[in-house]
Design an enzyme around this catalytic site. Structure first.
Site, PDB file in Angstrom:
ATOM      1  N   ASP A   9       0.863  -1.173   0.000  1.00 19.98           N
ATOM      2  CA  ASP A   9       0.000   0.000   0.000  1.00 19.98           C
ATOM      3  C   ASP A   9       0.905   1.230   0.000  1.00 19.98           C
ATOM      4  O   ASP A   9       2.046   1.171   0.471  1.00 19.98           O
ATOM      5  CB  ASP A   9      -0.890  -0.029   1.250  1.00 19.98           C
ATOM      6  CG  ASP A   9      -1.608   1.279   1.471  1.00 19.98           C
ATOM      7  OD1 ASP A   9      -2.385   1.689   0.600  1.00 19.98           O
ATOM      8  OD2 ASP A   9      -1.366   1.911   2.528  1.00 19.98           O
ATOM      9  N   ASN A 117      -5.003   3.167  -3.666  1.00 14.73           N
ATOM     10  CA  ASN A 117      -6.154   3.981  -4.055  1.00 14.73           C
ATOM     11  C   ASN A 117      -5.734   5.196  -4.873  1.00 14.73           C
ATOM     12  O   ASN A 117      -6.557   5.803  -5.557  1.00 14.73           O
ATOM     13  CB  ASN A 117      -6.892   4.482  -2.808  1.00 14.73           C
ATOM     14  CG  ASN A 117      -7.801   3.437  -2.191  1.00 14.73           C
ATOM     15  OD1 ASN A 117      -8.189   2.467  -2.828  1.00 14.73           O
ATOM     16  ND2 ASN A 117      -8.142   3.635  -0.922  1.00 14.73           N
TER      17      ASN A 117
END
Length: 220
Positions: A9, A117
């Site tokens: 991430d 994201n």
């Protein structure tokens, strides 16, 4: 290496999401930390809500909207700081151990990627600024599926693109909800619990919990 691929991430795991506000702390004043926490919380909230609604906007737009909300919530901070804070978000500091850990994994034959994201432009700017662009093999952005984590199609981006079974992937994130999503997909998961948060999502536990990425090198 124990796993064929190590996937990270980005925000909160490799890059310090509070670095933008900290960089301008003197101009922001004593409520800077509060502003930063609200900014981050709303940024994530917007991603979850928009995925549930099927009303995708890219992460940069959510980042802007979340900051605007934070300014309204913390009126002591001058909204004139908006452009400086947004500019700083493109060049967030990475955590101190990140470059060495990634190089070590790479030198030992692992494939490395980001799964985030973040929009492609955001991630490219952040990795280039931190000098990680030459270490990583690929950057996967949710922009290609137009849904945010923890939608399972996000984690499948790596498995499908690299033709790997989920169990061959070691996924690292500082966000416990992200770890739960990757665990449900079937990845080996390492929760980088930088803030020493209590555990949650007990039915989807991490394979390993570390206080930083440093332990990843010795444990593998």
């Amino acid at each position: 290496m124990r796993h064929a691929a190590y996937i990270f991430d980005a925000y909160g795991t490799l890059f310090d999401v509070h670095a933008a506000v900290r960089r301008h702390a003197a101009d922001i004043g004593p409520d800077g930390q509060l502003l930063s926490e609200i900014w981050r919380a709303k940024q994530l909230e917007y991603s979850w809500v928009r995925t549930l609604m099927g009303a995708y906007l890219d992460f940069w737009q959510l980042t802007e909207q979340a900051l605007d909300f934070a300014f309204r919530k913390v009126p002591s901070v001058d909204p004139a700081m908006r452009s400086k804070l947004l500019d700083a978000y493109w060049r967030l500091d990475c955590y101190p151990e990140v470059p060495a850990v990634l190089r070590n994994l790479k030198d030992n034959g692992a494939r490395l990627a980001i799964l985030s994201n973040g929009s492609p432009a955001m991630l490219e700017a952040a990795t280039r600024s931190a000098g990680l662009d030459l270490i990583l093999d690929e950057i996967f952005s949710v922009d290609s599926v137009r849904r945010f984590k923890t939608d399972q199609s996000v984690y499948d981006l790596v498995a499908s693109s690299w033709r790997l079974y989920p169990e061959a992937i070691s996924f690292q994130s500082s966000n416990r909800w992200d770890i739960a999503g990757a665990a449900k997909f079937g990845c080996r998961t390492v929760w980088i619990n930088r803030a020493d948060q209590p555990d949650e999502y007990r039915d989807l536990p991490p394979s390993l919990i570390l206080p930083s990425l440093e332990g990843l090198v010795t444990i593998g």
